[in-house]
Write a protein that holds these residues in place. Structure first.
Motif, PDB file in Angstrom:
ATOM      1  N   ALA B 155       0.876  -1.171   0.000  1.00 21.75           N
ATOM      2  CA  ALA B 155       0.000   0.000   0.000  1.00 21.75           C
ATOM      3  C   ALA B 155       0.912   1.219   0.000  1.00 21.75           C
ATOM      4  N   SER B 156       0.373   2.400  -0.276  1.00 22.83           N
ATOM      5  CA  SER B 156       1.269   3.554  -0.395  1.00 22.83           C
ATOM      6  C   SER B 156       1.912   3.915   0.938  1.00 22.83           C
ATOM      7  N   THR B 157       1.294   3.515   2.052  1.00 26.24           N
ATOM      8  CA  THR B 157       1.930   3.747   3.352  1.00 26.24           C
ATOM      9  C   THR B 157       2.630   2.496   3.885  1.00 26.24           C
ATOM     10  N   THR B 158       2.532   1.418   3.153  1.00 28.28           N
ATOM     11  CA  THR B 158       3.368   0.249   3.472  1.00 28.28           C
ATOM     12  C   THR B 158       4.067  -0.133   2.162  1.00 28.28           C
ATOM     13  N   PRO B 159       4.950   0.745   1.692  1.00 24.83           N
ATOM     14  CA  PRO B 159       5.530   0.555   0.360  1.00 24.83           C
ATOM     15  C   PRO B 159       6.427  -0.685   0.277  1.00 24.83           C
ATOM     16  N   TYR B 160       6.838  -1.206   1.430  1.00 25.40           N
ATOM     17  CA  TYR B 160       7.656  -2.437   1.410  1.00 25.40           C
ATOM     18  C   TYR B 160       6.832  -3.645   1.826  1.00 25.40           C
ATOM     19  N   GLY B 161       5.520  -3.489   1.809  1.00 24.87           N
ATOM     20  CA  GLY B 161       4.630  -4.588   2.202  1.00 24.87           C
ATOM     21  C   GLY B 161       4.045  -4.350   3.589  1.00 24.87           C
ATOM     22  N   ASN B 162       2.833  -4.839   3.797  1.00 25.49           N
ATOM     23  CA  ASN B 162       2.143  -4.605   5.068  1.00 25.49           C
ATOM     24  C   ASN B 162       2.601  -5.610   6.113  1.00 25.49           C
ATOM     25  N   TYR B 163       3.035  -5.091   7.273  1.00 32.48           N
ATOM     26  CA  TYR B 163       3.504  -5.966   8.354  1.00 32.48           C
ATOM     27  C   TYR B 163       2.480  -6.018   9.485  1.00 32.48           C
ATOM     28  N   GLU B 164       1.285  -5.421   9.268  1.00 35.63           N
ATOM     29  CA  GLU B 164       0.258  -5.471  10.316  1.00 35.63           C
ATOM     30  C   GLU B 164      -0.695  -6.638  10.064  1.00 35.63           C
ATOM     31  N   TYR B 165      -1.495  -6.924  11.084  1.00 35.50           N
ATOM     32  CA  TYR B 165      -2.485  -7.998  10.958  1.00 35.50           C
ATOM     33  C   TYR B 165      -3.852  -7.384  10.714  1.00 35.50           C
ATOM     34  N   PRO B 166      -4.555  -7.815   9.701  1.00 35.52           N
ATOM     35  CA  PRO B 166      -5.855  -7.197   9.400  1.00 35.52           C
ATOM     36  C   PRO B 166      -6.984  -7.734  10.268  1.00 35.52           C
ATOM     37  N   PHE B 167      -8.067  -6.939  10.314  1.00 36.59           N
ATOM     38  CA  PHE B 167      -9.319  -7.412  10.894  1.00 36.59           C
ATOM     39  C   PHE B 167      -9.953  -8.414   9.946  1.00 36.59           C
ATOM     40  N   SER B 168     -10.579  -9.436  10.520  1.00 39.10           N
ATOM     41  CA  SER B 168     -11.488 -10.272   9.741  1.00 39.10           C
ATOM     42  C   SER B 168     -12.879  -9.726  10.072  1.00 39.10           C
ATOM     43  N   LEU B 169     -13.486  -9.035   9.122  1.00 38.35           N
ATOM     44  CA  LEU B 169     -14.693  -8.269   9.442  1.00 38.35           C
ATOM     45  C   LEU B 169     -15.866  -9.116   9.934  1.00 38.35           C
ATOM     46  N   PRO B 170     -16.140 -10.282   9.322  1.00 39.30           N
ATOM     47  CA  PRO B 170     -17.259 -11.084   9.844  1.00 39.30           C
ATOM     48  C   PRO B 170     -17.027 -11.536  11.285  1.00 39.30           C
ATOM     49  N   PHE B 171     -15.780 -11.858  11.608  1.00 39.50           N
ATOM     50  CA  PHE B 171     -15.441 -12.290  12.968  1.00 39.50           C
ATOM     51  C   PHE B 171     -15.665 -11.134  13.944  1.00 39.50           C
TER      52      PHE B 171
END
Lengths: 391, 332, 87
Positions: B155-171
């Motif tokens: 993403a433009s603010t994770t230009p070297y790849g995202n190192y965070e863990y996303p939400f699973s929205l249904p969960f």
């Protein structure tokens, strides 16, 4: 000025009679008397009693109280509630008021009538949760980004909390504008006699409902003098409201010209009607050498100092602001040409005094008796300032 | 016979979406291949099929690409501030309970800046339908990481790849107390329509997540091709698993997508709870917006009686008309 | 036979080429392959779809549902329906 008829208050919300209650409770009673039936709140000292009172009273009055997850949500729910057709209110104190600023901008630009009471406490930040202050006066005026106008009233007693709550709702309906009641911890927690009149003696401004055909409703008119009537969601007008700069249909219109048109209207609808909005209380202004200008709890402290100064033979007048925004510019400009000095005590580092200085424009001395949050003034300090100014 | 290209003015009038869209604002601002538009069509289709009174539907959006939906749909529609669609919708619904309020917004708006509002509205079982267009990115501001951006995605603010863990929205929705939770991809246009229909016919907090392509930002930055490639991914890797345990439906970067209706349970809505509780505690003095329980009951009974009378009249008529047409001619 | 007597639905595809942004969803996901991308450009510079096999349209309206631009819709073609029923 947009002429508006008033009606008698709905007796369901009016607890007529003489009461012994604090300013916070009186705010809730004023809101109910004014016809407010939707209150979204979040607890914060020293304002919570208003929410508590409303929550307790509303089930039998026909109102709804919801405790939201934070102040942002409370204020935002008000805008939804207003476009859902209700008169709406919330109450808070400095930290919550800061959070509400985002929504206040949305209310200002969408010209949504709502009332927010700020029971001020010492800041910045968490500051002095239980102790008084008048430090949010400029925040009320400038707090949200962009240019806009609001109306702010300051009560100096529980009785005035009740009275001004009704006036706040009336003004918000007339001008489709957020109205703030900038009270403080001392007035909020002060118990005094509050007389609630009979319902038919309370004059309430009803919402100006659009009467025209469906499909032709325009939520705005940018005249700078008056405002368009309102509709509520569900009545088949299929209207649109946005926080973006918009045209009269409410559709986004993202140009410099349109922004100028909208912003001028937001400002001029208040400024051009300022004389009929502004209320002040004067005493002994004619022939005075020194005028003490104050508001809220500080005006009650100042009276003691003024009395002593008068006993000492000084010619001292009193000017108490009931409406702080819009500011009584014209009055100060005239006054400044006639007196030696204007003394401005307030429980902050000097906020409204800046407006006084601006309007006095060097015609007389302007003396700030500033005293930051936590306590009211010692009247002797104000007296000393009066004596110094009179020299 | 073949496709004809009517002039623009005719097209605006004759388009079946004309009753749902502010046609004077078309064409819209969304990028080629963006999935938002087709979710809007699904919503319109569901409203049409359900025979809902369109005057009683309100659409509330926050900010962002999906936030623009409110500005395009021809309902009472509200384009609010960033993240605040849900509290706005809460106020609207509570102030005028006869409304069906649909919150239509994006993943960044609803789950980053608006995350707190989402979980609390779900907890209260506020009677709202929340449709989240999840494209894994902030589109309007230029492709930044959101709380749903899969780990390792660019993403433009994770230009070297995202190192965070996303939400699973249904969960998240399930855990917070939502009473209806479904997920679809924008390829499942008919399932989305059915899900929205179902949600509009029930009470309580309903949440529908729709995975959509953001071709300009998410797809491009991650070298995933165009909209057709995204659709192909949904086609190949999405798997309908109704009733799946929401703990198992998280999404990895270009990983398997579990879709379907995961949660459908009954619980009193916020307003039902308020009304029931106060009717018990306060009794006949309780009133909401001027109506006490006996008054409301009388009103409801009158409405029911009127509906029953109308049904009876309809039934007689229908019976009479149906008779000659029964079974049609084909089978005979 | 039962199925032989079922009427085939027929639709007529209406396209507004100037609203199209050329995503190609309608062409790719039409179940009966009615559409193709045109060689020509619209005012925005995209290739809009065009009908290549009008008779095959079964009025399923999936193109209408999947089009993100509201640029395509289908009307039921009653004449065609009757023609195929009598055939």
């Amino acid at each position: 000025m947009p002429a508006r008829n008033t009606v008698a208050a709905d007796p369901k919300g009016v607890d007529s009679g003489a009461h012994f209650m604090d300013g916070d409770h009186a705010l809730a009673e004023g809101a109910l008397a004014a016809g407010c039936r939707f209150f979204a709140g979040y607890p914060i000292t020293p304002s919570t009693e208003t929410a508590e009172r409303f929550a307790e009273r509303c089930p039998a009055v026909g109102g709804l109280f919801i405790q939201m997850e934070d102040e942002i949500a409370s204020a935002t729910a008000l805008i939804g509630g207003a476009w859902g057709g209700q008169k709406v209110m919330t109450v808070t104190s400095g930290p919550g008021f800061s959070l509400m600023m985002e929504t206040i901008g949305l209310a200002a630009t969408t010209e949504t009538p709502l009332v927010i009471a700020d029971v001020q406490r010492g800041g910045p930040s968490t500051g002095l949760p239980t102790l008084t202050a008048q430090q949010d006066m400029m925040q009320a005026r400038w707090g949200s980004h962009g240019d806009y106008r609001i109306i702010a009233l300051v009560p100096d007693s529980p009785q005035e909390c009740f009275d001004l709550a009704i006036e706040a709702f009336n003004l918000s309906e007339i001008y489709r504008v957020p109205v703030f009641i900038m009270t403080d911890e001392t007035v909020g927690h002060m118990h005094e006699k509050v007389v609630i009149p009979e319902a038919e003696e309370i004059r309430v401004v009803e919402r100006n409902w659009y009467q025209g055909p469906k499909g032709e409703y325009r939520p705005y008119r940018f005249t700078g003098r008056d405002v368009a009537p309102m509709v509520k969601a569900g009545d088949g007008h299929r209207f649109h409201i946005t926080g973006l700069t918009h045209d009269e249909r409410g559709y986004p219109a993202l140009t410099a010209e349109q922004n100028d048109k909208v912003v001028r209207h937001l400002i001029e609808k208040i400024d051009s009607n300022a004389e009929s909005i502004i209320r002040v209380e004067e005493d002994g202004i004619e022939g005075a050498d020194v005028v003490v200008l104050s508001y809220g709890i500080t005006s009650r402290i100042a009276i003691r100092a003024v009395q002593e100064a008068r006993q000492a033979g000084l010619k001292v007048g009193v000017l108490r602001l009931i409406t702080v925004w819009p500011f009584c510019e014209k009055k100060i400009r005239e006054l400044a040409g006639k007196v030696k000095a204007i003394v401005v005590p307030e429980i902050n580092y000097g906020q409204m005094v800046l407006e006084v200085e601006r309007c006095a424009a060097g015609q007389c001395k302007v003396v700030s008796v500033n005293h930051c949050g936590g306590a009211v003034h010692d009247p002797e300090v104000i007296l000393a300032a009066i004596q110094e100014a009179a020299k | 016979m073949s496709s004809c290209a009517p002039n623009d003015a005719q097209f605006r009038i004759q388009n079946p979406m004309a009753e749902f869209l502010r046609m004077e604002r078309m064409p819209h601002i969304w990028c080629p291949g963006c999935g938002i538009g087709s979710v809007v069509t699904s919503m319109a289709e569901a409203i049409k099929n359900g025979g809902h009174d369109m005057d009683k539907i309100a659409v509330v959006s926050g900010i962002g690409c999906t936030g623009r939906v409110a500005g395009y749909v021809k309902f009472d529609s509200f384009h609010t501030t960033h993240g605040r669609a849900i509290p706005f919708a809460t106020g609207l619904k509570l102030a005028n309970p006869e409304l069906k309020v649909i919150v239509f917004s994006g993943d960044g708006d609803l789950f980053s800046i608006g995350g707190n509002h989402f979980i609390h509205a779900a907890r209260r079982n506020m009677d709202l339908l929340v449709i989240c267009v999840n494209n894994f990115t902030y589109g309007m501001t230029g492709g930044q990481m959101t709380p749903t951006t899969p780990t390792t995605a660019n993403a433009s603010t994770t230009p070297y790849g995202n190192y965070e863990y996303p939400f699973s929205l249904p969960f998240l929705a399930d855990a917070a107390g939502a009473t209806y939770v479904a997920r679809w991809t924008s390829l499942n246009a008919r399932n989305i329509t059915d899900s929205i229909s179902e949600a509009l016919n029930r009470k309580g907090f309903s949440f529908i997540e729709v995975i959509t392509p953001c071709t300009t930002l998410y797809q491009r930055r991650n070298r995933l091709g165009d909209g057709i490639d995204a659709m192909q991914y949904y086609h190949d890797d999405a798997d309908i698993q109704h009733g799946a345990d929401t703990r198992t439906v998280d999404i990895g970067f270009q990983g398997k997508l579990k879709t379907g209706k995961f949660v459908d349970r009954q619980k009193p809505t916020y307003l039902d709870a308020v009304n029931t509780h106060y009717a018990n505690v306060i009794g006949d003095d309780y009133q909401l917006y001027g109506k006490t329980p006996p008054e409301k009951q009388a009103e409801e009974e009158a409405k029911r009686a009127a509906a029953a009378a109308a049904e009876q009249a309809d039934g007689l008529e229908a019976e009479y008309i149906d008779e000659p047409a029964e079974c049609g001619g084909d089978d005979a | 036979m039962f199925f032989g007597k079922l009427k085939k639905a027929h639709g007529k595809v209406i396209i507004n080429p100037n609203w199209c942004k050329g995503c190609g969803y309608c062409v790719k996901y039409c179940p009966t392959d009615v559409l193709e991308m045109s060689k020509g450009y619209n005012a925005k510079g995209y290739h809009p779809p065009q009908v290549k096999a009008a008779a095959d349209c079964r009025d399923c309206k999936f193109c209408e549902l999947i089009c993100p631009e509201f640029a395509i819709y289908v009307t039921s073609d009653k004449e065609e329906e009757q023609a195929s029923a009598s055939a």
